[in-house]
Scaffold this motif. Sequence first.
Motif, PDB file in Angstrom:
ATOM      1  N   ALA A 190       0.808  -1.216   0.000  1.00  0.00           N
ATOM      2  CA  ALA A 190       0.000   0.000   0.000  1.00  0.00           C
ATOM      3  C   ALA A 190       0.841   1.266   0.000  1.00  0.00           C
ATOM      4  CB  ALA A 190      -0.928   0.002   1.223  1.00  0.00           C
ATOM      5  N   LEU A 191       2.165   1.116   0.051  1.00  0.00           N
ATOM      6  CA  LEU A 191       3.039   2.279   0.151  1.00  0.00           C
ATOM      7  C   LEU A 191       3.196   2.964  -1.201  1.00  0.00           C
ATOM      8  CD1 LEU A 191       5.858   0.826   2.442  1.00  0.00           C
ATOM      9  CD2 LEU A 191       3.935   2.290   3.114  1.00  0.00           C
ATOM     10  N   ALA A 192       3.155   4.282  -1.181  1.00  0.00           N
ATOM     11  CA  ALA A 192       3.327   5.057  -2.410  1.00  0.00           C
ATOM     12  C   ALA A 192       4.782   5.014  -2.848  1.00  0.00           C
ATOM     13  CB  ALA A 192       2.895   6.500  -2.181  1.00  0.00           C
ATOM     14  N   SER A 193       5.009   4.923  -4.153  1.00  0.00           N
ATOM     15  CA  SER A 193       6.365   4.844  -4.694  1.00  0.00           C
ATOM     16  C   SER A 193       6.813   6.208  -5.207  1.00  0.00           C
ATOM     17  CB  SER A 193       6.428   3.820  -5.817  1.00  0.00           C
ATOM     18  OG  SER A 193       5.614   4.220  -6.908  1.00  0.00           O
ATOM     19  N   PHE A 194       8.099   6.308  -5.463  1.00  0.00           N
ATOM     20  CA  PHE A 194       8.693   7.515  -6.044  1.00  0.00           C
ATOM     21  C   PHE A 194       8.902   7.290  -7.534  1.00  0.00           C
ATOM     22  CE2 PHE A 194      12.719   9.445  -7.507  1.00  0.00           C
ATOM     23  CZ  PHE A 194      12.358  10.782  -7.460  1.00  0.00           C
ATOM     24  N   VAL A 195       8.461   8.223  -8.347  1.00  0.00           N
ATOM     25  CA  VAL A 195       8.648   8.149  -9.793  1.00  0.00           C
ATOM     26  C   VAL A 195       9.510   9.332 -10.209  1.00  0.00           C
ATOM     27  CG1 VAL A 195       7.556   8.110 -12.059  1.00  0.00           C
ATOM     28  CG2 VAL A 195       6.418   7.026 -10.086  1.00  0.00           C
ATOM     29  N   PRO A 196      10.743   9.089 -10.642  1.00  0.00           N
ATOM     30  CA  PRO A 196      11.618  10.197 -11.031  1.00  0.00           C
ATOM     31  C   PRO A 196      11.029  10.970 -12.208  1.00  0.00           C
ATOM     32  CG  PRO A 196      12.855   8.144 -10.826  1.00  0.00           C
ATOM     33  CD  PRO A 196      11.408   7.784 -10.772  1.00  0.00           C
ATOM     34  N   GLU A 197      11.288  12.249 -12.218  1.00  0.00           N
ATOM     35  CA  GLU A 197      10.862  13.067 -13.350  1.00  0.00           C
ATOM     36  C   GLU A 197      11.657  12.669 -14.581  1.00  0.00           C
ATOM     37  OE1 GLU A 197      11.162  17.183 -12.540  1.00  0.00           O
ATOM     38  OE2 GLU A 197       9.827  17.140 -10.794  1.00  0.00           O
ATOM     39  N   ALA A 198      10.993  12.678 -15.722  1.00  0.00           N
ATOM     40  CA  ALA A 198      11.675  12.349 -16.969  1.00  0.00           C
ATOM     41  C   ALA A 198      12.754  13.380 -17.248  1.00  0.00           C
ATOM     42  CB  ALA A 198      10.668  12.299 -18.114  1.00  0.00           C
ATOM     43  N   GLN A 199      13.927  12.890 -17.584  1.00  0.00           N
ATOM     44  CA  GLN A 199      15.045  13.779 -17.897  1.00  0.00           C
ATOM     45  C   GLN A 199      14.928  14.263 -19.339  1.00  0.00           C
ATOM     46  OE1 GLN A 199      17.492  14.781 -15.621  1.00  0.00           O
ATOM     47  NE2 GLN A 199      16.067  13.798 -14.201  1.00  0.00           N
TER      48      GLN A 199
END
Length: 639
Positions: free
Chosen positions: A216-225
């Motif tokens: 249920a934990l939210a993940s981190f999505v890096p910003e597109a470079q």
Amino acid sequence: MTAGATAARRWSRGSKPTPTSTSCGGTAIERAGERQEVRVKLSDYVIDFLARRGVSHVFGISGGAAVHMFDSAAKHPDVTPIFPQHEQAAAIAADGYARATGRLGVAITTSGPGATNLLTGVCCAYYDSVPTLMITGQVATHRLKGKNDVRQLGFQETDVTSIFATVTKYAVQISDPATIRYHLEKAYHLAFEGRPGAVLIDLPDDLQRAEVDPEALASFVPEAQIATIDLDAEIAALLPLIAQAKRPVLVLGGGLSTPRIGSMLDQLIDRLGMPVLTTWAATDLIAHDHPLRVGPFGVYGPRLGNFTVQNADLILCLGSRLSQNVTGGILPSFARAATIVMVDASRGEMDKFDARGIAVATRIEAQLDAFVPKLLGALEAAPPRDEWLAKIAHWRAALPDDRPGPAPANAGFVDAYDFVDKLSDAVPADELIYVDTGGNLTWTCNGFRIQRGQRLISDWNNTAMGYALAAAIGAAVQARGGVSCIIGDGGLMLSLGELALLARHKLPVRLFLFNNHGHGIQKQTLETWLDGNYVGVDAPSGLSFVDVVKVAEAMDLPVVTISRSADIAAKLREVYARKGPVFCNVEINPAQKLYPVLKFGAPLESQMPAIDDALIAREMIVPAFVPGAPPKHSGGAGV
């Protein structure tokens, strides 16, 4: 188990999680089409997160606000906690581990002084672009002072994130256990992304023991470079400069080790056909016997390297920030006839020279693991450099190397360069070599004959005394081969307790103490600027030393002492014949100088001890430096 029931996750070393629990980040149990919630202790989740990314060891000292983290580490089958004597050593060990493995280095401490003691080691990793994660325990959330006008609310509470904000890429205090995955993933990403470096997560005690549902934990999505630089265009503009240069040099810096790019660099060196200069941080990127290697340059560099860089008409600088240690303090005097091309992941490192005396003609902001293959693919065969290489070969013979000969037979000490020369013959081909700072670093970087496959590592930009021993421990806990550690007596006094860690774990570290009974580099500085008025640089002027041989023996370390030139080779064979740790006390001439060296106010070609002005004028190709003159470029003039 019914939905919502708690199954606290526990495991024993050597065992895997039971089928009733889910691996952190894995698939939750499904029953009758409904996901069954499986909750885990947050500290368990953190350790498993690290293990899944290859972290095999974590370093630190336990304390009230870190007990849950170390309990989880001790119970995880794939992670081993290692306990140095000081938190500074824990941070540095994490740094040394990361440099040796290419994986994330991790240190864990309690709150307050446990956290603040990490600062020096964090600076080492941050300035040298080493991916490390500091996890600091913190007082429980209900004891945080928040906006209250008090210095502390909780016992040993310290505002860690503010203290570390300027020397980390990311420093965050967790306030909600449901955000732990997001912050871990973000910290891990930033530790490696772009120019790598240190990150920190401050974790309150009550959150460490909270339970979370991994699914249920939210993940981190890096910003597109978004690519902002057209490397193809940059390289197309660079190629004519390379082709037209008559006296080009390739400068390699430590950025080529973060990360290392292996054989592509070897191919680039051969394709360019340029003489290669190395900063100390790049010592191990090219073998000592490579025909294009010139060697180091700079304030404490050999004259050969300095005459080469000072007479170049093109400098292609890869991964070096061109610090004052290599340019000298009078910036307009540096490479004053050269067109300078810098390639670096940080734009600021190239822009910092503006209006300060060095003209950087071409600035390419790029990761070197992207730039090098692009340049390699665009290069044709190198134009002949015979006349330029012949001039450098001439300098190699004509310029003094300022090294004394071996010490007299019964002097009771050895010459540092004589020892480093023989050490070069003794160190195995695949050795990790960690070096401290001061004289031992200078003599090693200028004199050690590096072999292909060896690594030579130091704290290049923070240069903390005591770094080498803790960093060597960080490497040795997982090393397949051996680790050599070179350290001075001043640095050892700052990390003396870590000898106990060598003995406890029987780590394969060969420790070489350069024992000149004082701070040699500081003695020389005082001689240069303050008429030799020694203050706090040796025992007579205020330093306190112990009999380090007795200390090593008391910690059950085998000891070998080298105090005669004739014994060096045989004693080194004895040291390297041992499998486990060994303490080698090398008695170095207490009066040994760090020559040649540049005194502030002079260009790199005019180091001490002074050589004849007529010799300098005869050997230099470019005109003498004139203070106040603007930087000039030779436009490709011949040798």
